[in-house]
Design a protein around this motif. Structure first.
Motif, short mmCIF file in Angstrom:
data_model
loop_
_atom_site.label_atom_id
_atom_site.label_comp_id
_atom_site.label_asym_id
_atom_site.label_seq_id
_atom_site.Cartn_x
_atom_site.Cartn_y
_atom_site.Cartn_z
N LEU A 172 0.62 -1.27 0.03
CA LEU A 172 0.01 -0.07 0.08
C LEU A 172 0.89 1.16 0.08
O LEU A 172 1.05 1.92 1.22
CB LEU A 172 -0.94 0.03 1.23
N PHE A 173 1.48 1.58 -1.13
CA PHE A 173 2.61 2.59 -1.08
C PHE A 173 1.80 4.14 -1.15
O PHE A 173 2.24 5.27 -0.85
CB PHE A 173 3.10 2.38 -2.34
N THR A 208 6.97 8.47 1.33
CA THR A 208 8.03 8.61 0.21
C THR A 208 7.18 9.09 -1.08
O THR A 208 8.05 9.84 -1.54
CB THR A 208 8.24 6.78 -0.30
N ARG A 209 5.94 8.76 -1.30
CA ARG A 209 5.34 9.10 -2.43
C ARG A 209 5.38 10.86 -2.47
O ARG A 209 5.32 11.34 -3.64
CB ARG A 209 3.98 8.65 -2.48
N LYS A 240 11.66 3.49 6.28
CA LYS A 240 11.32 2.90 7.83
C LYS A 240 9.67 2.98 8.08
O LYS A 240 9.06 2.32 8.75
CB LYS A 240 12.17 3.23 8.89
N SER A 241 9.49 4.48 7.82
CA SER A 241 7.98 4.64 8.11
C SER A 241 6.83 3.83 7.17
O SER A 241 5.98 3.37 7.71
CB SER A 241 7.84 6.09 7.85
N SER A 242 7.38 3.70 5.99
CA SER A 242 6.35 2.85 5.10
C SER A 242 6.43 1.71 5.51
O SER A 242 5.29 0.77 5.51
CB SER A 242 7.05 3.25 3.74
N TYR A 256 10.24 1.47 -6.08
CA TYR A 256 9.09 2.59 -5.83
C TYR A 256 9.96 3.80 -5.51
O TYR A 256 9.74 4.66 -6.12
CB TYR A 256 8.27 1.93 -4.57
N SER A 257 11.10 3.65 -4.52
CA SER A 257 11.83 4.80 -4.32
C SER A 257 12.50 5.30 -5.33
O SER A 257 12.64 6.47 -5.66
CB SER A 257 13.14 4.40 -3.21
#
Lengths: 249, 296
Positions: free
Chosen positions: B8-9, B14-15, B192-194, B222-223
């Protein structure tokens, strides 16, 4: 299905296994049992007896604090991370709380194990559609879990657990959220898989189901495991099946 | 049916955060790198220009504007004698009229009558770049012998300028290192949060037999995607600013600044956004691999 180690006749083998969570007393003590390929067991016991913990040892979510587990003929304490992943792919798990991914629809939830195994999308489409039809949810293919009833979510969870035809199916209270008729229907679904060669362990409190299907029980009480054979008076067929297992094992 | 990611990005920081941060960092990194390249060019040019020669002037007219006559020849002789014996000096020769005319041609043209102009006599001094003479001491000794002689001191201030430029280059390298460190630390924390937000999903797919590499690559790609887009935007925004600065520097002085880039240097600048995205990929890869060790 995974090729079983030719040296071991068992899908799973527990030898003197104990489990303790950090800061707690042992929830499982000195567990010994073995599952032959194609067997069907109920796992019974009071709430908190350790059924979920025992299942979690079987799908490699925890490591035993003592003793040794062999799955598909391989000692789990010597496996690499990659080998453990390969073993997990041969196990289907139906969780008590379903653990469906809320952002995926029914189709994508069921397709997940196949995608993790790298199956082709065309094959996935075919198999998932068939599976959803089998569990009676072909019309809810695009529905998200929060739009489905408890029973429907349960069937999605079961479809996800069996879509890749696992060698070992572990179900933790799979009938907890459905009525008796649906519970029996789901059990027949497990029986069909079992007939195709899948070894099945179903943790349940449902006495009616246990009596109706009369399979041997892995009964947990006082942190110990006792194997209860099927009762002769309920079903000759399952009793014979159990006797055959004992003879083989 | 479109394949949707199990991760579930959309809830991941990050996004939202990574593209903007990368855009800003690449914007700054591109500008200071281009600045560093211009300084390096100029530095090389200055070093070439001053590395092997000095100039000594002997005035041909006194302070009253009267010709000094034979005193000029005497001063030239004495200065040559001193310079030729000074440590670090390889040779000293007086520039003749033809050489003077060539030297002055940018200002006076090719037809100037050098003899009729009140120009000083010039001594071209070749110095050993390996054992440079002590310029202040040489200047002092020269003035003791020939008080009117002028040792062209551009080397002294150019030496200071070169030292300053080298310092600026070191500072640029340090700032670039800090930018990269900032990006790496930010990527670690957003990842880490993700991971923390998606712990239940990771745990589930791990239990279904997803290999570490599968999960790690999903996160890393993704990053990379978001870092690359951010970096690309930062780079595109930096180009007009950079070209504007080049035009400005060229208008200020073509001698002081060699404000043009080679193809290879352009390629090096283009590699900044790619490198930033690669850094985000590698940092995410490392962070996820470490995180997954908590699962059996």
């Amino acid at each position: 299905m995974m090729e079983q180690n030719k040296l071991s006749p068992f899908i799973a083998e527990f030898n003197g296994v104990s489990l303790r969570y950090p800061g707690s007393p042992e929830v499982l003590k000195d567990i010994h049992f073995a599952l032959t390929p194609g067997s069907f067991h109920f796992m019974t016991g009071e709430s908190g007896a350790g059924k979920t913990s025992l299942l979690s040892l079987l799908y490699l979510h925890h490591e035993p604090t003592r003793g040794r587990i062999r799955l598909f003929g391989q000692a789990t304490d010597t496996l690499s991370r990659s080998a453990k992943a390969q073993i997990r792919r041969q196990i289907g798990v139906v969780f008590q709380d379903f653990r469906l991914l809320e952002h995926l629809n029914a189709f994508d939830n069921v397709a997940l194990p196949l995608r993790l195994c790298g199956e082709k999308e065309s094959d996935i489409r075919k198999h998932v559609s068939e599976m959803l039809t089998w569990v009676g949810l072909e019309k809810q293919m695009k529905a998200f879990p929060n739009a489905l009833s408890g029973g429907e979510q349960q069937r999605i969870a079961i479809a996800r657990a069996v879509i890749h035809k696992p060698a070992l199916l572990l179900a933790d209270e799979p009938t907890g959220n459905v009525d008796d008729a649906m519970a029996k229907r789901l059990l027949y679904l497990f029986l069909e898989l079992n007939k195709l060669g899948t070894t099945v362990v179903v943790a349940t409190h449902n006495e009616g189901l246990i009596k109706s299907f009369n399979f041997p029980q892995l009964h947990l009480a006082n942190n110990h495991l006792k194997i209860i054979p099927p009762s002769e008076k309920y079903s000759d067929m399952t009793a014979k099946l159990f006797k055959r297992e004992v003879k083989n094992g | 049916m479109a394949k949707k990611s199990e991760f579930l990005f959309s809830k991941s920081s990050t996004r939202f955060f990574l593209p903007w941060m990368c855009a800003l960092m690449v914007f700054i990194a591109t500008l200071i790198s281009a600045g560093g390249i211009v300084i390096s060019h100029s530095l090389a040019s200055w070093q070439r220009g001053v590395s092997s020669s000095l100039t000594v002037q002997i005035p041909t007219y006194d302070s009253q504007g009267l010709p000094r006559g034979d005193a000029v020849s005497q001063d030239l002789e004495q200065a040559l004698t001193l310079l030729r014996t000074a440590p670090g000096v390889l040779g000293a020769t007086i520039l003749n009229n033809a050489e003077m005319a060539e030297l002055m041609s940018p200002w006076l043209g090719t037809d100037a009558a050098i003899n009729e102009l009140p120009l000083p006599k010039l001594i071209d001094v070749s110095i050993d770049t390996a054992t440079k003479p002590m310029l202040e001491r040489l200047k002092s000794e020269l003035n003791d012998v020939v008080p009117s002689a002028v040792l062209d001191s551009h080397r002294i201030w150019l030496d200071d300028l070169i030292t300053l430029s080298n310092g600026i280059l070191n500072l640029i390298a340090f700032v670039l290192l800090m930018l990269l460190t900032t990006v790496a630390i930010t990527v670690i924390y957003t990842t880490k949060s993700s991971l923390s937000i998606q712990q239940s999903i990771i745990s589930l797919v791990h239990m279904m037999g997803a290999k570490d590499l599968y999960i790690t690559l999903k996160y890393s790609m993704y990053s990379f995607k978001y870092a690359f887009w951010g970096s690309f935007i930062g780079f595109v925004l930096a180009i007009p600013v950079m070209l504007g600065l080049v035009v400005f520097l060229k208008s200020v002085s073509t001698f002081m600044f060699q404000a043009s880039l080679t193809h290879l240097e352009w390629l090096a600048l283009i590699s900044i956004p790619v490198g930033m995205a690669a850094l985000a990929f590698c940092t995410t890869f490392y962070t996820v691999q470490r995180y997954l060790k908590k699962f059996l």
